[in-house]
Write an enzyme that holds these catalytic residues in place. Structure first.
Site, PDB file in Angstrom:
ATOM      1  N   CYS A 186       0.837  -1.202   0.000  1.00  0.00           N
ATOM      2  CA  CYS A 186       0.000   0.000   0.000  1.00  0.00           C
ATOM      3  C   CYS A 186       0.876   1.259   0.000  1.00  0.00           C
ATOM      4  CB  CYS A 186      -0.946   0.094   1.181  1.00  0.00           C
ATOM      5  SG  CYS A 186      -2.130  -1.239   1.220  1.00  0.00           S
ATOM      6  N   ARG A 244       4.273  -0.559  -4.561  1.00  0.00           N
ATOM      7  CA  ARG A 244       3.938  -1.024  -3.212  1.00  0.00           C
ATOM      8  C   ARG A 244       2.623  -1.802  -3.163  1.00  0.00           C
ATOM      9  NH1 ARG A 244       6.823   1.665   0.730  1.00  0.00           N
ATOM     10  NH2 ARG A 244       5.219   1.134   2.243  1.00  0.00           N
ATOM     11  N   TRP A 272      -2.580  -2.879  -1.716  1.00  0.00           N
ATOM     12  CA  TRP A 272      -2.274  -4.308  -1.785  1.00  0.00           C
ATOM     13  C   TRP A 272      -3.185  -4.939  -0.744  1.00  0.00           C
ATOM     14  CZ3 TRP A 272      -0.493  -8.277   1.368  1.00  0.00           C
ATOM     15  CH2 TRP A 272      -0.007  -9.421   0.710  1.00  0.00           C
ATOM     16  N   ASN A 290      -1.798   2.432   5.522  1.00  0.00           N
ATOM     17  CA  ASN A 290      -0.877   1.355   5.182  1.00  0.00           C
ATOM     18  C   ASN A 290      -0.599   0.595   6.474  1.00  0.00           C
ATOM     19  OD1 ASN A 290       2.698   1.304   4.491  1.00  0.00           O
ATOM     20  ND2 ASN A 290       1.215  -0.317   4.270  1.00  0.00           N
ATOM     21  N   GLY A 291      -0.886  -0.698   6.480  1.00  0.00           N
ATOM     22  CA  GLY A 291      -0.660  -1.493   7.689  1.00  0.00           C
ATOM     23  C   GLY A 291      -1.861  -2.378   7.976  1.00  0.00           C
ATOM     24  N   GLU A 325      16.970 -18.597  -5.925  1.00  0.00           N
ATOM     25  CA  GLU A 325      16.669 -17.258  -6.430  1.00  0.00           C
ATOM     26  C   GLU A 325      16.262 -17.319  -7.910  1.00  0.00           C
ATOM     27  OE1 GLU A 325      16.047 -14.506  -5.184  1.00  0.00           O
ATOM     28  OE2 GLU A 325      16.429 -12.991  -6.703  1.00  0.00           O
ATOM     29  N   LYS A 367      12.724 -16.038  -9.366  1.00  0.00           N
ATOM     30  CA  LYS A 367      12.608 -15.034 -10.430  1.00  0.00           C
ATOM     31  C   LYS A 367      11.650 -15.528 -11.506  1.00  0.00           C
ATOM     32  CE  LYS A 367      13.682 -12.063  -9.066  1.00  0.00           C
ATOM     33  NZ  LYS A 367      14.213 -11.877  -7.748  1.00  0.00           N
ATOM     34  N   GLU A 427       7.907 -15.756  -9.964  1.00  0.00           N
ATOM     35  CA  GLU A 427       7.180 -14.550  -9.562  1.00  0.00           C
ATOM     36  C   GLU A 427       6.785 -13.677 -10.743  1.00  0.00           C
ATOM     37  OE1 GLU A 427       9.277 -11.978  -6.805  1.00  0.00           O
ATOM     38  OE2 GLU A 427      11.165 -12.204  -7.866  1.00  0.00           O
ATOM     39  N   HIS A 434      16.021 -37.908  -3.224  1.00  0.00           N
ATOM     40  CA  HIS A 434      15.311 -38.352  -2.020  1.00  0.00           C
ATOM     41  C   HIS A 434      13.819 -38.052  -2.113  1.00  0.00           C
ATOM     42  CE1 HIS A 434      19.024 -39.449  -0.100  1.00  0.00           C
ATOM     43  NE2 HIS A 434      19.531 -38.279  -0.461  1.00  0.00           N
ATOM     44  N   LYS A 458       6.332  -4.649  -3.656  1.00  0.00           N
ATOM     45  CA  LYS A 458       7.783  -4.612  -3.458  1.00  0.00           C
ATOM     46  C   LYS A 458       8.164  -4.462  -1.989  1.00  0.00           C
ATOM     47  CE  LYS A 458      12.003  -3.091  -5.433  1.00  0.00           C
ATOM     48  NZ  LYS A 458      12.356  -4.472  -5.792  1.00  0.00           N
TER      49      LYS A 458
HETATM   50  C1  G6P Z   1       9.042  -8.584  -1.271  1.00  0.00           C
HETATM   51  C2  G6P Z   1       9.687  -8.388  -2.628  1.00  0.00           C
HETATM   52  C3  G6P Z   1      10.943  -9.241  -2.744  1.00  0.00           C
HETATM   53  C4  G6P Z   1      11.903  -8.938  -1.599  1.00  0.00           C
HETATM   54  C5  G6P Z   1      11.213  -9.140  -0.251  1.00  0.00           C
HETATM   55  C6  G6P Z   1      12.066  -8.618   0.887  1.00  0.00           C
HETATM   56  O1  G6P Z   1       8.446  -9.827  -1.187  1.00  0.00           O
HETATM   57  O2  G6P Z   1       8.776  -8.704  -3.666  1.00  0.00           O
HETATM   58  O3  G6P Z   1      11.597  -8.962  -3.977  1.00  0.00           O
HETATM   59  O4  G6P Z   1      13.017  -9.764  -1.705  1.00  0.00           O
HETATM   60  O5  G6P Z   1       9.984  -8.400  -0.212  1.00  0.00           O
HETATM   61  O6  G6P Z   1      12.162  -7.216   0.776  1.00  0.00           O
HETATM   62  P1  G6P Z   1      13.329  -6.353   1.386  1.00  0.00           P
HETATM   63  O7  G6P Z   1      12.985  -4.944   1.023  1.00  0.00           O
HETATM   64  O8  G6P Z   1      13.292  -6.583   2.868  1.00  0.00           O
HETATM   65  O9  G6P Z   1      14.601  -6.828   0.786  1.00  0.00           O
END
Ligand code: G6P
Length: 607
Positions: free
Chosen positions: A2, A27, A74, A100-101, A480, A484, A487, A503, A602
């Site tokens: 948000c 956000r 969000w 926001n929260g 990772e 990628k 997501e 396993h 994000k």
């Molecule tokens: C969200 C983002 C990720 C990020 C994670 C942690 O889920 O989509 O890309 O790695 O938050 O965020 P930070 O700002 O703490 O690295």
């Protein structure tokens, strides 16, 4: 998680609100809206979907007002539709609120308000705030806000306008980010500095439990008892150029391509006379020598960096390390004491779970160090010491350059701790530093694999069953790479330690499964070849990432991506490049919204 924006000044607020919301859209982007003053009343317009839809709606309404608040959402409580979109007005339209929260006690508050005759229109926790403000109002919006805050449990930053106090925006921060700025045309409040930088570089930061009244000529801060707090603005040295794609189709592509530059900036910030120097951070050598255990704590991609850190710090500094997901760490009662070092890794510096983990560690007497990208973010401000990554603002929701800069800091930190413990001689450190200095050049070469990644994305786009495998520090890179892909392209994939596949999960391998094997780390290369054979024998299409001088050895692979040779320990930084490009091009083929993947945000400022 948000985004909040507010403007009051001499000009029409609507274009400012829309521009601010555009910057904050990363956000959250499932619905949005604004409230402004119109002929002595509050007028609210909102919709589901993106800012563009809101902008079209606003054009038709031809709204103009000198004060307003806006929100991009969000969803946490209630579906992402226009009814649940913010702002939320109180029953009689006296207040309008953006939030926001999460309000954790919203259900009990709502029950009481309903008994008192308040009628609710949405399913959100936020509407409770608007109704409470109205119930508590007796002529002063600021007093009503103080009283309301004392009734709320949870995390919140709020932007509020009151019909009876035109021209003012009332704000409060508790565990969710909020900043304000004064510019020539008026005053602003927002969830983060990226939304304010196009208007002003002089930023006021809120502490928790601080209220503010934003007026066109001044910004005043108060504590919860109404006492004024004197504050000065801090000048932020960030350019707003990050808000342009600069010829790239998506921000993610621009940010992938920026990696050689930002990694160099990050590494060079901590070199002095051929050695690693953290002299400006409060990381004391004696304390490091007393450290008996290290926890690396983070969320999302930053957690994958934490895992790489565990491997590297244990190997180089011989201190037992654990990598933890922040949301697990904070609820599992980890044994912490004054000889524990807790390293929090976060791009935004605002992730709610990472912040809570930091506070837990501090409360229990552990030493804390954060690796953060955003200066003056909450995690940066609250940690005992901070190492900044120099990635610059990252816009695409899926992180690339910030992840790579975090990895670079981990390389530096592992060697630094090792050297403080006399496990790395001056000569060895200088050799390490010189290899690290050429990492940006190797990454430049790795970016040349883009045509291969593009070709491979055509195969991946048709596949249903994708695995990423690696060993040692390549295992977190496999995680990772898989993240990628998932997501942004919405393809299901899994990451495994290559030795673990047999396993259980190997039963999923059949003709047409794709296995992406990370083989750059020489120490485990032969083991990886065995794992490749195992999956090949069961019909998998194998893609191998190998160092250029070993590509002939990667027999059995169906598709080879050859990467520049590098020091074993730095292979994560090289291998992640084609994997980022692979995710990007697969998402592109599938026509996905690469910079704003569905359901994501994000900066995750709720638990
Ligand atoms: C969200 C983002 C990720 C990020 C994670 C942690 O889920 O989509 O890309 O790695 O938050 O965020 P930070 O700002 O703490 O690295």
């Amino acid at each position: 998680m948000c985004g909040i924006i507010g403007y009051t000044g001499n000009e029409n607020a609507v274009p400012y609100l829309l521009k601010g919301l555009g910057s904050l859209e990363y956000r959250g982007y499932d619905s949005c809206g604004i409230s402004v003053f119109q002929k002595g009343k509050i007028k609210t317009l909102k919709c589901s979907g993106r800012i563009q839809t809101l902008s079209e709606k606003l054009c038709k309404n031809n709204l103009s007002s000198e004060t307003g608040i806006g929100h991009t959402r969000w969803a946490t409580h209630g579906k992402p539709n226009s009814r649940n979109a913010h702002p939320h007005e109180s029953q009689s339209g006296l207040f309008s609120v953006v939030h926001n929260g999460i309000i954790e006690n919203h259900a009990s508050l709502k029950e009481k308000l309903v008994k008192d005759g308040f009628v609710f229109k949405s399913e959100t926790d936020t509407e409770v705030i608007a109704q409470l403000l109205e119930q508590n109002y007796s002529g002063s919006a600021l007093s009503s806000l103080s009283k309301t805050v004392s009734q709320l449990e949870g995390s919140f930053s709020l932007g509020i306008i009151c019909r009876e106090e035109e021209g003012k925006i009332f704000c409060v921060r508790k565990q969710s980010p909020l900043v304000a700025a004064k510019a020539e045309s008026g005053s602003f409040v927002a969830s983060d500095i990226t939304a304010l930088l196009p208007f002003s570089k002089d930023i006021f930061f809120f502490n928790d439990d601080e209220l503010a009244v934003i007026e066109k000529e001044k910004i005043s801060f108060f504590d919860l008892s109404g006492n004024e707090i004197k504050k000065t603005a801090e000048t932020i040295d960030f350019s707003a150029s990050h808000q342009e794609k600069e010829g790239h189709e998506f921000f993610m592509h621009k940010e992938i391509m920026q990696q050689p530059h930002v990694i160099k900036e990050t590494i060079n910030a901590y070199f002095k006379n051929g050695r690693i120097s953290f002299e400006n951070i409060n990381l004391n050598k004696n304390e490091l020598q007393k450290t008996s255990r290290i926890y690396l704590v983070a969320c999302g991609s930053a957690y994958h960096v934490a895992l790489s850190g565990k491997y590297l710090i244990e190997e180089m500094a011989k201190i037992p390390c654990e990598a933890d997901i922040a949301s697990e760490f904070r609820y599992r009662n980890p044994p912490l004491n004054t000889n524990t070092l807790v390293i929090i890794i976060s791009q935004s510096g605002e992730t709610a779970d990472s912040l809570a983990a930091l506070r837990l560690a501090k409360n229990q007497g552990a030493k804390t160090l954060s690796v953060v990208n955003v200066p003056l973010s909450t995690i940066a401000q609250e940690s005992d010491s901070v190492i900044f990554t120099h990635a610059g603002p990252e816009i695409a929701v899926a992180t690339t350059k910030a992840y790579s800069c975090q990895l670079a800091v981990i390389y530096l930190l592992a060697a630094y701790i090792s050297s403080c413990l006399f496990l790395l001689s001056e000569e060895e450190e200088k050799d390490y530093v010189s290899k690290l200095s050429s990492l940006d050049e190797k990454i430049k070469q790795a970016l040349e694999t883009e045509p291969l990644a593009k070709k491979l994305s055509e195969i991946l786009g048709k596949s249903k069953n994708i695995f990423f495998i690696g060993r040692n520090t390549d295992y977190p890179v496999a995680m990772e790479g898989s993240l990628k892909l998932k997501e942004i392209s919405y393809l299901q994939s899994e990451a495994y330690g290559a030795g673990e596949l047999k396993h259980g999960t190997i039963s999923l391998i059949e003709k047409g499964s794709v296995v992406i094997a990370l083989c750059c780390r020489k120490s485990v290369f032969k083991k990886m070849l065995s794992n490749i054979r195992e999956v090949k024998a069961r019909g998998a299409f194998v893609v191998a990432l190998v160092s250029e001088n070993q590509k002939e050895l990667a027999e059995g692979a169906d598709f080879i991506i050859s990467l520049p040779e590098t020091e074993n320990r730095f292979s994560p930084s090289i291998e992640i490049i084609p994997l980022q490009l692979l995710g990007y091009h697969t998402a592109k083929i599938k026509g996905c919204d690469i910079d704003k993947p569905r359901n994501l945000a994000k900066s995750v400022t709720v638990e």
